[in-house]
Motif scaffolding. Structure first.
Motif, short mmCIF file in Angstrom:
data_model
loop_
_atom_site.label_atom_id
_atom_site.label_comp_id
_atom_site.label_asym_id
_atom_site.label_seq_id
_atom_site.Cartn_x
_atom_site.Cartn_y
_atom_site.Cartn_z
N LYS A 6 -1.08 -0.81 21.56
CA LYS A 6 -0.91 -1.33 20.21
C LYS A 6 0.58 -1.32 19.86
N GLU A 7 1.04 -2.45 19.34
CA GLU A 7 2.43 -2.52 18.95
C GLU A 7 2.65 -1.73 17.68
N ILE A 8 3.75 -1.01 17.65
CA ILE A 8 4.10 -0.25 16.45
C ILE A 8 4.92 -1.17 15.55
N GLU A 9 4.45 -1.30 14.35
CA GLU A 9 5.13 -2.18 13.41
C GLU A 9 5.98 -1.33 12.47
N LYS A 10 7.23 -1.69 12.36
CA LYS A 10 8.16 -0.96 11.51
C LYS A 10 7.86 -1.27 10.05
N LYS A 11 7.80 -0.21 9.22
CA LYS A 11 7.46 -0.41 7.81
C LYS A 11 8.69 -0.42 6.91
N TYR A 12 9.73 0.30 7.30
CA TYR A 12 10.92 0.41 6.46
C TYR A 12 12.17 0.03 7.24
#
Length: 113
Positions: A6-12
């Motif tokens: 699963k790709e980690i999506e940056k939130k900030y």
């Protein structure tokens, strides 16, 4: 069935990352933050700004209006207050078209090699 990571999506994002993406100074983004209510990044315990994708979308909208379309700050505020959804949709469309143009340019250059 192979395991797909699963790709980690940056939130900030930092103000530096936002400024680099738009190729503007961080001081300009801080200024716009003081001038426009739609830019409201969270601040961590150290006081560093943390921009969400929504914040970045709003900064891009202001950039488009002020830098690309030549609106005054008041004109941009009026435009945003009258119809922010339409303005945001236009920005997203422009971003998509730029990506398509870049892809086609790269494709053309790879074919001509």
């Amino acid at each position: 069935m192979p395991y797909k990571e699963k790709e980690i999506e940056k939130k900030y994002f930092t103000i530096g990352e936002v400024a680099e993406e738009l190729k503007v100074a961080t001081s300009l983004i801080r200024f716009w933050e003081s001038e426009f209510d739609i830019i409201k990044p969270k601040k961590n315990r150290k006081g560093n700004r943390q921009f969400t994708k929504e914040d970045i979308k709003n900064v891009k909208l202001i950039y488009h209006l002020v830098k690309e379309k030549g609106y005054t700050l008041q004109g941009a505020r009026d435009f945003i207050s009258s119809d922010v959804d339409t303005a945001t949709d236009k920005i997203e469309l422009i971003e998509s078209l730029k990506k398509v143009r870049n892809f086609l340019t790269e494709l053309k250059s790879s074919l001509s090699e």
